[in-house]
Design an enzyme around this catalytic site. Structure first.
Site, mmCIF file in Angstrom:
data_model
loop_
_atom_site.group_PDB
_atom_site.id
_atom_site.type_symbol
_atom_site.label_atom_id
_atom_site.label_comp_id
_atom_site.label_asym_id
_atom_site.label_seq_id
_atom_site.Cartn_x
_atom_site.Cartn_y
_atom_site.Cartn_z
ATOM 1 N N VAL A 45 0.839 -1.206 0.000
ATOM 2 C CA VAL A 45 0.000 0.000 0.000
ATOM 3 C C VAL A 45 0.873 1.254 0.000
ATOM 4 O O VAL A 45 0.598 2.225 -0.726
ATOM 5 C CB VAL A 45 -0.961 0.005 1.205
ATOM 6 C CG1 VAL A 45 -1.775 1.299 1.226
ATOM 7 C CG2 VAL A 45 -1.901 -1.192 1.154
ATOM 8 N N CYS A 46 1.929 1.236 0.785
ATOM 9 C CA CYS A 46 2.815 2.400 0.872
ATOM 10 C C CYS A 46 3.476 2.706 -0.472
ATOM 11 O O CYS A 46 3.665 3.868 -0.833
ATOM 12 C CB CYS A 46 3.880 2.165 1.932
ATOM 13 S SG CYS A 46 3.209 1.885 3.584
ATOM 14 N N THR A 47 3.815 1.667 -1.207
ATOM 15 C CA THR A 47 4.423 1.870 -2.527
ATOM 16 C C THR A 47 3.467 2.606 -3.454
ATOM 17 O O THR A 47 3.874 3.514 -4.191
ATOM 18 C CB THR A 47 4.830 0.515 -3.132
ATOM 19 O OG1 THR A 47 5.799 -0.105 -2.275
ATOM 20 C CG2 THR A 47 5.427 0.680 -4.524
#
Length: 216
Positions: A45-47
Site C-alpha cells: 500500500v505504501c508503494t
C-alpha cells in the site's frame, strides 16, 4: 491518541532525510507542508501511496505546498525503495524528502503511531507556515489514502486562510463552488467583506446562519 494534535506546534526536530539533514521548522518556513508517514518501506500500500504523491507533485507545487515523507527505516532503505516506487508508477519521480526514523524516536513526537498496531501509522498532517498542525488524517494500515481528498482538504484550508477564516467550506466542497460565511461574521460585516453579495438560506428557524457566497 496522545501527542500533538490540531493547533499544536510541530516540535522543531532535526531530521535526517533522503535529501539532507534539516530542522523541521526550517522546512516548514514560508509555505504549507503535507507531512505523511507510512508503516514501512517495501510494503504494497505504501508503494502505491508514495507513487501517487510523486504523481500529484505538480498539483502541490502549483499551490506552493511542500511534501515530506516519514518512515521507520534508514536512509539507504528509503533510497533503494524509491527505485521500486518510481518503476511501479511509470517514472513519476520521488523528488520530495523522506525522513529516516530507524530508532522510532520521531514518530511518537509527531503523533504518527498506530494505536492498534503500536507501530508507524498511515498518518498525514497538513502543517501551516507557522509550523502548526491545521488538519490530520489517520488511516489503518489496510486502507490507502485518497490523493484527491488530500488536495480537496488542502484547498479548503488554503481558501479559509486566504479569507482570514471568515469563511468555511461546506460538505463535498470543491474549488470554484460557493463557500459559507462564518456565524461570527454579522450580516453588516459580511456586506463589507463580500461586496459580491451572499445568499441566506430560508430555513424554518429563521436564524439566518447559513449564508453562501462566491470567493476566489
Amino acid at each position: 491518541m496522545p501527542g500533538i494534535t490540531l493547533g499544536d506546534t510541530v516540535p522543531n526536530l532535526e531530521v535526517e532525510t533522503t535529501h539532507d539533514k534539516f530542522k523541521l521548522h526550517d522546512y516548514f518556513a514560508n509555505s504549507w507542508t503535507v507531512l505523511f508517514s507510512h508503516p514501512g518501506d517495501f510494503t504494497p500500500v505504501c508503494t502505491t501511496e508514495l507513487g501517487a504523491m510523486a504523481k500529484y507533485a505538480h498539483e502541490f507545487d502549483k499551490r506552493g505546498v511542500k511534501l515530506l515523507g516519514l518512515s521507520c527505516d534508514d536512509v539507504q532503505s528509503h533510497k533503494d525503495w524509491i527505485k521500486d516506487i518510481e518503476a511501479f508508477n511509470h517514472g513519476s519521480k520521488v523528488n520530495y524528502p523522506i525522513i529516516a526514523d530507524p530508532n522510532k524516536e520521531i514518530i511518537p513526537q509527531l503523533n504518527m503511531i498506530d494505536p492498534i498496531e503500536n507501530g508507524p501509522s498511515r498518518a498525514l498532517h497538513i502543517v501551516g507556515p507557522d509550523s502548526k498542525i491545521k488538519l490530520s488524517f489517520l488511516y489503518p494500515s489496510t486502507t490507502g489514502r485518497n490523493m484527491d481528498e488530500v488536495l480537496r482538504a488542502l484547498d479548503s484550508l488554503l481558501m479559509a486562510s486566504k479569507h482570514n477564516n471568515k469563511i468555511a467550506t461546506p460538505v463535498n466542497w470543491k474549488p470554484d463552488q460557493p463557500v459559507v460565511i462564518s456565524p461570527a461574521v454579522s450580516d453588516e460585516e459580511a456586506k463589507k467583506m463580500f461586496p459580491q453579495g451572499f445568499k441566506t438560506a430560508d430555513l424554518p428557524s429563521k436564524k439566518g446562519y447559513l449564508r453562501h457566497t462566491e470567493v476566489s
